[in-house]
Design a protein around this motif. Structure first.
Motif, mmCIF file in Angstrom:
data_model
loop_
_atom_site.group_PDB
_atom_site.id
_atom_site.type_symbol
_atom_site.label_atom_id
_atom_site.label_comp_id
_atom_site.label_asym_id
_atom_site.label_seq_id
_atom_site.Cartn_x
_atom_site.Cartn_y
_atom_site.Cartn_z
ATOM 1 N N ARG A 91 8.479 80.290 44.866
ATOM 2 C CA ARG A 91 9.489 79.597 45.670
ATOM 3 C C ARG A 91 8.999 78.232 46.121
ATOM 4 O O ARG A 91 9.786 77.362 46.452
ATOM 5 N N LYS A 92 7.669 78.048 46.151
ATOM 6 C CA LYS A 92 7.079 76.795 46.641
ATOM 7 C C LYS A 92 6.865 75.800 45.510
ATOM 8 O O LYS A 92 6.521 76.179 44.397
ATOM 9 N N VAL A 93 7.048 74.537 45.849
ATOM 10 C CA VAL A 93 6.763 73.454 44.911
ATOM 11 C C VAL A 93 5.472 72.792 45.359
ATOM 12 O O VAL A 93 5.293 72.489 46.536
ATOM 13 N N GLU A 94 4.560 72.603 44.423
ATOM 14 C CA GLU A 94 3.303 71.914 44.689
ATOM 15 C C GLU A 94 3.308 70.579 43.958
ATOM 16 O O GLU A 94 3.899 70.447 42.891
ATOM 17 N N LEU A 95 2.646 69.609 44.566
ATOM 18 C CA LEU A 95 2.545 68.274 43.971
ATOM 19 C C LEU A 95 1.174 68.139 43.330
ATOM 20 O O LEU A 95 0.155 68.394 43.971
ATOM 21 N N ARG A 96 1.164 67.723 42.091
ATOM 22 C CA ARG A 96 -0.096 67.602 41.347
ATOM 23 C C ARG A 96 -0.233 66.202 40.781
ATOM 24 O O ARG A 96 0.719 65.643 40.245
ATOM 25 N N VAL A 97 -1.438 65.678 40.911
ATOM 26 C CA VAL A 97 -1.738 64.352 40.364
ATOM 27 C C VAL A 97 -2.005 64.508 38.874
ATOM 28 O O VAL A 97 -2.784 65.373 38.456
ATOM 29 N N ASN A 98 -1.342 63.699 38.064
ATOM 30 C CA ASN A 98 -1.542 63.747 36.619
ATOM 31 C C ASN A 98 -2.853 63.076 36.232
ATOM 32 O O ASN A 98 -3.374 62.225 36.953
ATOM 33 N N GLU A 99 -3.347 63.437 35.081
ATOM 34 C CA GLU A 99 -4.597 62.858 34.570
ATOM 35 C C GLU A 99 -4.490 61.343 34.445
ATOM 36 O O GLU A 99 -5.459 60.625 34.667
ATOM 37 N N LYS A 100 -3.308 60.845 34.110
ATOM 38 C CA LYS A 100 -3.107 59.396 33.990
ATOM 39 C C LYS A 100 -3.463 58.690 35.290
ATOM 40 O O LYS A 100 -4.180 57.681 35.285
ATOM 41 N N ALA A 101 -2.972 59.218 36.401
ATOM 42 C CA ALA A 101 -3.256 58.600 37.708
ATOM 43 C C ALA A 101 -4.740 58.669 38.022
ATOM 44 O O ALA A 101 -5.321 57.698 38.533
ATOM 45 N N LEU A 102 -5.363 59.794 37.731
ATOM 46 C CA LEU A 102 -6.800 59.935 37.986
ATOM 47 C C LEU A 102 -7.606 58.945 37.150
ATOM 48 O O LEU A 102 -8.540 58.304 37.642
ATOM 49 N N ARG A 103 -7.208 58.791 35.880
ATOM 50 C CA ARG A 103 -7.916 57.857 34.989
ATOM 51 C C ARG A 103 -7.757 56.420 35.470
ATOM 52 O O ARG A 103 -8.726 55.665 35.567
ATOM 53 N N LEU A 104 -6.519 56.023 35.797
ATOM 54 C CA LEU A 104 -6.282 54.657 36.282
ATOM 55 C C LEU A 104 -7.048 54.397 37.575
ATOM 56 O O LEU A 104 -7.622 53.320 37.759
ATOM 57 N N GLY A 105 -7.057 55.375 38.458
ATOM 58 C CA GLY A 105 -7.786 55.237 39.714
ATOM 59 C C GLY A 105 -9.277 55.087 39.488
ATOM 60 O O GLY A 105 -9.924 54.223 40.091
ATOM 61 N N ARG A 106 -9.831 55.927 38.609
ATOM 62 C CA ARG A 106 -11.267 55.827 38.295
ATOM 63 C C ARG A 106 -11.606 54.463 37.720
ATOM 64 O O ARG A 106 -12.591 53.837 38.120
ATOM 65 N N GLU A 107 -10.788 53.987 36.781
ATOM 66 C CA GLU A 107 -11.056 52.690 36.160
ATOM 67 C C GLU A 107 -11.053 51.561 37.184
ATOM 68 O O GLU A 107 -11.905 50.685 37.151
ATOM 69 N N PHE A 108 -10.087 51.580 38.103
ATOM 70 C CA PHE A 108 -9.961 50.488 39.063
ATOM 71 C C PHE A 108 -10.969 50.601 40.206
ATOM 72 O O PHE A 108 -11.569 49.602 40.618
ATOM 73 N N PHE A 109 -11.150 51.813 40.735
ATOM 74 C CA PHE A 109 -11.964 51.981 41.940
ATOM 75 C C PHE A 109 -13.447 52.227 41.657
ATOM 76 O O PHE A 109 -14.262 52.144 42.583
ATOM 77 N N SER A 110 -13.837 52.484 40.408
ATOM 78 C CA SER A 110 -15.253 52.709 40.094
ATOM 79 C C SER A 110 -16.148 51.543 40.493
ATOM 80 O O SER A 110 -17.223 51.774 41.059
ATOM 81 N N PRO A 111 -15.756 50.287 40.253
ATOM 82 C CA PRO A 111 -16.624 49.185 40.710
ATOM 83 C C PRO A 111 -16.835 49.189 42.230
ATOM 84 O O PRO A 111 -17.937 48.890 42.706
ATOM 85 N N LEU A 112 -15.806 49.547 42.989
ATOM 86 C CA LEU A 112 -15.963 49.627 44.442
ATOM 87 C C LEU A 112 -16.881 50.787 44.815
ATOM 88 O O LEU A 112 -17.755 50.638 45.679
ATOM 89 N N ASP A 113 -16.709 51.932 44.152
ATOM 90 C CA ASP A 113 -17.605 53.069 44.393
ATOM 91 C C ASP A 113 -19.056 52.680 44.115
ATOM 92 O O ASP A 113 -19.959 53.014 44.888
ATOM 93 N N GLU A 114 -19.271 51.973 43.016
ATOM 94 C CA GLU A 114 -20.625 51.538 42.665
ATOM 95 C C GLU A 114 -21.172 50.556 43.698
ATOM 96 O O GLU A 114 -22.349 50.631 44.079
ATOM 97 N N ALA A 115 -20.337 49.633 44.165
ATOM 98 C CA ALA A 115 -20.771 48.665 45.175
ATOM 99 C C ALA A 115 -21.102 49.366 46.485
ATOM 100 O O ALA A 115 -22.101 49.021 47.149
#
Length: 154
Positions: A91-115
């Protein structure tokens, strides 16, 4: 010794800089800030082990059900999020992040994580414990004061 006004100023500066960084990501992905905030909350819930639901998202973002639906429609149409029935309670709906969003986030935010990793290299584990505790109580204080604000009409 660092006084409280210095800490407040530094937190404000960090907030402005990280907000601007996130806004650049949103601009490049053609996403509104509300959509980015929703995506962050959905990801945090995933990492916290409790899936986000549309109702919890609406409450967390102080959005009406129709505004929440609009945000989720945009996130789903862009391929960042999907709505799925809960395996435990259909009966419940769950929200899930797609792999696309995770990949785009990793690509963009990895330099900040490294810094950040490089910038924090000189801190001991004990120092990091103090900083983590400081940030956690600062978040809690902000949430408490926000919750105590008088409600405004939507």
């Amino acid at each position: 010794m660092v006084d409280n006004s210095t800490l407040v100023r530094l937190l404000r500066q960090l907030t402005v800089e990280t907000d601007r960084f996130a806004e650049i990501f949103g601009e490049r992905q053609r996403m509104h800030r509300t959509d980015l905030n929703a995506l962050a909350l959905i990801m945090d819930a995933r990492w916290g082990g409790e899936p986000m639901t549309p109702g919890r998202l609406a409450e967390a973002m102080n959005l009406s059900p129709s505004a929440t639906t609009s945000v989720l429609d945009r996130l789903e149409a862009s391929g960042h999020v999907q709505r799925a029935r809960s395996a435990q309670d259909r009966r419940k709906v769950e929200l899930r992040v797609n792999e696309k969003a995770l990949r785009l986030g990793r690509e963009f935010f990895s330099p900040l994580d490294e810094a950040f990793t490089e910038a924090w290299a000189g801190f001991s584990d004990a120092d990091k414990e103090v900083v983590a505790r400081f940030l956690a109580v600062s978040v809690d204080a902000t949430v408490a004061v926000r919750a105590a604000l008088p409600e405004q009409p939507r």
